[in-house]
Design a protein around this motif. Structure first.
Motif, short mmCIF file in Angstrom:
data_model
loop_
_atom_site.label_atom_id
_atom_site.label_comp_id
_atom_site.label_asym_id
_atom_site.label_seq_id
_atom_site.Cartn_x
_atom_site.Cartn_y
_atom_site.Cartn_z
N THR A 105 -13.80 -1.52 0.16
CA THR A 105 -13.39 -0.60 1.22
C THR A 105 -12.69 0.61 0.60
OG1 THR A 105 -11.21 -1.59 1.54
CG2 THR A 105 -13.05 -2.55 2.77
N PRO A 106 -12.64 1.74 1.32
CA PRO A 106 -11.89 2.89 0.80
C PRO A 106 -10.43 2.55 0.50
CG PRO A 106 -13.27 3.56 2.64
CD PRO A 106 -13.35 2.06 2.58
N GLU A 107 -9.84 1.68 1.31
CA GLU A 107 -8.45 1.29 1.09
C GLU A 107 -8.31 0.49 -0.21
OE1 GLU A 107 -9.22 2.41 5.09
OE2 GLU A 107 -10.15 0.77 3.95
N GLN A 108 -9.26 -0.38 -0.48
CA GLN A 108 -9.22 -1.16 -1.72
C GLN A 108 -9.37 -0.24 -2.93
OE1 GLN A 108 -12.39 -3.97 -0.83
NE2 GLN A 108 -10.91 -5.64 -0.66
N ILE A 109 -10.28 0.72 -2.85
CA ILE A 109 -10.49 1.65 -3.97
C ILE A 109 -9.23 2.47 -4.22
CG2 ILE A 109 -11.82 3.65 -4.75
CD1 ILE A 109 -14.21 2.51 -3.16
N GLU A 110 -8.58 2.91 -3.15
CA GLU A 110 -7.34 3.67 -3.29
C GLU A 110 -6.25 2.83 -3.94
OE1 GLU A 110 -4.12 6.13 -0.50
OE2 GLU A 110 -5.96 5.33 0.37
N ASP A 111 -6.16 1.57 -3.53
CA ASP A 111 -5.16 0.67 -4.10
C ASP A 111 -5.43 0.43 -5.58
OD1 ASP A 111 -2.89 -1.17 -3.92
OD2 ASP A 111 -4.39 -2.76 -4.16
N LEU A 112 -6.69 0.22 -5.94
CA LEU A 112 -7.06 -0.01 -7.33
C LEU A 112 -6.81 1.24 -8.18
CD1 LEU A 112 -10.35 -2.03 -6.77
CD2 LEU A 112 -8.20 -2.93 -7.68
N ASP A 113 -7.00 2.40 -7.58
CA ASP A 113 -6.71 3.65 -8.28
C ASP A 113 -5.23 3.72 -8.65
OD1 ASP A 113 -7.21 6.38 -9.22
OD2 ASP A 113 -6.13 7.02 -7.43
N LYS A 114 -4.37 3.35 -7.72
CA LYS A 114 -2.93 3.36 -7.99
C LYS A 114 -2.58 2.38 -9.11
CE LYS A 114 -1.57 4.63 -3.27
NZ LYS A 114 -0.92 4.17 -2.01
N GLN A 115 -3.21 1.21 -9.08
CA GLN A 115 -2.94 0.21 -10.12
C GLN A 115 -3.38 0.71 -11.49
OE1 GLN A 115 -4.09 -3.90 -9.15
NE2 GLN A 115 -4.19 -3.32 -7.00
N MET A 117 -3.62 3.87 -12.42
CA MET A 117 -2.72 4.94 -12.82
C MET A 117 -1.41 4.39 -13.37
SD MET A 117 -4.37 7.76 -12.38
CE MET A 117 -3.11 9.03 -12.40
N GLU A 118 -0.92 3.32 -12.75
CA GLU A 118 0.31 2.70 -13.23
C GLU A 118 0.15 2.15 -14.65
OE1 GLU A 118 1.29 -0.21 -10.31
OE2 GLU A 118 1.92 1.27 -8.80
N LYS A 119 -1.05 1.62 -14.93
CA LYS A 119 -1.33 1.06 -16.26
C LYS A 119 -1.85 2.12 -17.24
CE LYS A 119 -0.54 -3.45 -16.13
NZ LYS A 119 0.24 -4.18 -17.16
N LYS A 120 -2.10 3.34 -16.70
CA LYS A 120 -2.62 4.44 -17.51
C LYS A 120 -3.97 4.10 -18.15
CE LYS A 120 1.96 6.35 -18.56
NZ LYS A 120 1.85 7.35 -17.47
N ILE A 121 -4.82 3.46 -17.35
CA ILE A 121 -6.18 3.15 -17.80
C ILE A 121 -7.19 3.67 -16.79
CG2 ILE A 121 -5.47 1.07 -19.06
CD1 ILE A 121 -6.58 -0.59 -16.72
N GLY A 122 -8.43 3.78 -17.22
CA GLY A 122 -9.51 4.21 -16.34
C GLY A 122 -10.28 3.03 -15.80
N GLY A 123 -10.96 3.26 -14.69
CA GLY A 123 -11.83 2.24 -14.11
C GLY A 123 -12.97 2.93 -13.39
N LEU A 124 -14.03 2.19 -13.15
CA LEU A 124 -15.20 2.75 -12.46
C LEU A 124 -15.77 1.72 -11.50
CD1 LEU A 124 -17.52 4.87 -12.08
CD2 LEU A 124 -18.70 3.71 -13.96
N ILE A 125 -15.97 2.14 -10.25
CA ILE A 125 -16.73 1.35 -9.29
C ILE A 125 -17.97 2.16 -8.97
CG2 ILE A 125 -16.79 0.42 -6.94
CD1 ILE A 125 -13.75 0.04 -7.15
N ALA A 126 -19.14 1.62 -9.28
CA ALA A 126 -20.38 2.39 -9.16
C ALA A 126 -21.41 1.64 -8.33
CB ALA A 126 -20.94 2.69 -10.54
N PRO A 127 -21.80 2.16 -7.17
CA PRO A 127 -22.85 1.52 -6.39
C PRO A 127 -24.19 1.46 -7.13
CG PRO A 127 -21.63 3.09 -5.04
CD PRO A 127 -21.20 3.30 -6.46
N ASN A 128 -24.39 2.40 -8.06
CA ASN A 128 -25.67 2.43 -8.78
C ASN A 128 -25.45 3.02 -10.17
OD1 ASN A 128 -28.42 2.93 -9.60
ND2 ASN A 128 -28.99 2.83 -7.45
N PHE A 129 -25.99 2.35 -11.19
CA PHE A 129 -25.86 2.83 -12.56
C PHE A 129 -27.13 3.50 -13.07
CE2 PHE A 129 -22.32 -0.16 -12.59
CZ PHE A 129 -21.38 0.51 -13.36
N SER A 130 -28.13 3.62 -12.22
CA SER A 130 -29.36 4.26 -12.64
C SER A 130 -29.17 5.77 -12.70
CB SER A 130 -30.49 3.94 -11.65
OG SER A 130 -31.59 4.79 -11.85
N ILE A 131 -29.45 6.35 -13.85
CA ILE A 131 -29.30 7.80 -14.00
C ILE A 131 -30.27 8.52 -13.06
CG2 ILE A 131 -29.58 9.73 -15.61
CD1 ILE A 131 -28.55 7.83 -17.82
N GLY A 132 -31.46 7.96 -12.87
CA GLY A 132 -32.42 8.55 -11.93
C GLY A 132 -31.89 8.53 -10.50
#
Length: 267
Positions: A105-115, A117-132
Motif C-alpha cells: 500500500t502507499p502507506e506501507q511504502i511511505e513507512d518503509l521509506d522512513k525506515q 532513511m533512518e538506516k541511511k540505506i536505499g531500497g527498491l520496490i518494483a512492480p516490474n523489472f523488465s527494461i522493455g
C-alpha cells in the motif's frame, strides 16, 4: 577486480527466485551469501537451479540468514503475505531490499521509506523489472500528453494473486502525472454486467485478464479522432527480468530511502 556485492535471495526456490539465484551465481560481480525459502530447506542453492553446488544451503530463517550471511542486498520474490515483514527485517539489519513482490500500500511504502532513511540505506520496490516494460510505461506516460483518452489491458496467468497488476497500477500513476482527470466514454453508459468496463482510475479504465497459458503482457490503447495508438509489451519468460534485477542490485546501494518503481533506475 571490484569487491563483490553480497546478495541474499528470499523466495529462492520459487520460479522467479530460481532465476535470481542463477543470475547472481553467474555474475562475477555478485556473491550469493544466503538463500531463503519455506521449502527445499537444506538443499544447495546452486544445484537447485541446475548449476554446480555453491555451498549456500536453503534456509527458512530469514533473520538468521541476514545475521550470518551479512548480505548488502536482499532480493525478495515471495508473496504479499511475507514481503512487507521481510523488507522491514532487512532494513532493521541494514540490508538494502530489492523487492519484486507487489501488493504494497502507499502507506506501507511511505513507512518503509522512513525506515530506510533512518538506516541511511536505499531500497527498491518494483512492480516490474523488465527494461522493455519500463520503456512501455515511459512511452505511455509521454503519449498521454497528446492522447488523453486511453485504456489499459494487462494479461497474466490465472494464478496471479493481485488485480490489476502492479505494472498496470504503476503505468496508471505515471500517466496520471501527465494527464488531468478526464472521465471517458458516454456519460449515460450503463454496465449491464457489473465490472464489464473494468476498474476506474483517474477517468480511464484498467482491465485485467487472467488465463492459463498466459505469461505477462500489457497494452495501453490511446484513442483520438480518426486514429488509435497502441503501446504494448510482451514478456515470454522470467529470464527476461534478470538484467533489470541485476541493475537494481548494483544501483540500490547508491540510494537512500525506498524507491518505488524500477523506472527511477532507468534513465
Amino acid at each position: 577486480m571490484a569487491e563483490q556485492i553480497r546478495v541474499a535471495v528470499a523466495g529462492a526456490a520459487g520460479r522467479m527466485g530460481k532465476e535470481v539465484v542463477k543470475m547472481v551465481l553467474e555474475d562475477e560481480g555478485l556473491k550469493l551469501v544466503a538463500a531463503i525459502n519455506m521449502t527445499h530447506v537444506g538443499s544447495d542453492a546452486g544445484t537447485l537451479v541446475g548449476l554446480p553446488a555453491c555451498g549456500v544451503s536453503i534456509t527458512d530463517d530469514l533473520e538468521l540468514a541476514l545475521i550470518e550471511g551479512k548480505p548488502q542486498v536482499l532480493v525478495d520474490f515471495t508473496t504479499p503475505q511475507f514481503a512487507y515483514v521481510n523488507t522491514e527485517l532487512a532494513i532493521k539489519h541494514g540490508v538494502s531490499p530489492v523487492v519484486g513482490t507487489t501488493g504494497f500500500t502507499p502507506e506501507q511504502i511511505e513507512d518503509l521509506d522512513k525506515q530506510c532513511m533512518e538506516k541511511k540505506i536505499g531500497g527498491l520496490i518494483a512492480p516490474n523489472f523488465s527494461i522493455g516494460a519500463i520503456l512501455m510505461m515511459k512511452f505511455a506516460a509521454q503519449a498521454a500528453k497528446y492522447f488523453p483518452h486511453l485504456e489499459i489491458i494487462e494479461y497474466h496467468g490465472d494464478q496471479k494473486l493481485d488485480a490489476p497488476s502492479g505494472t498496470a497500477v504503476k503505468t496508471a500513476e505515471l500517466i496520471a502525472k501527465n494527464r488531468e482527470e478526464l472521465r471517458q466514454g458516454n456519460p449515460d453508459e450503463e454496465e449491464t454486467i457489473e465490472g464489464s468496463r473494468g476498474g476506474y482510475y483517474n477517468g480511464f479504465r484498467i482491465h485485467s485478464v487472467r488465463l492459463p497459458g498466459v505469461f505477462a503482457q500489457q497494452e495501453v490503447i490511446f484513442g483520438g479522432f480518426g486514429q488509435t495508438l497502441k503501446i504494448r509489451h510482451d514478456s515470454y519468460e522470467r529470464a527476461g527480468y534478470m538484467p533489470g534485477v541485476n541493475l537494481a542490485i548494483k544501483k540500490v546501494l547508491e540510494y537512500e530511502g525506498m524507491v518505488y518503481g524500477f523506472d527511477h533506475f532507468v534513465d
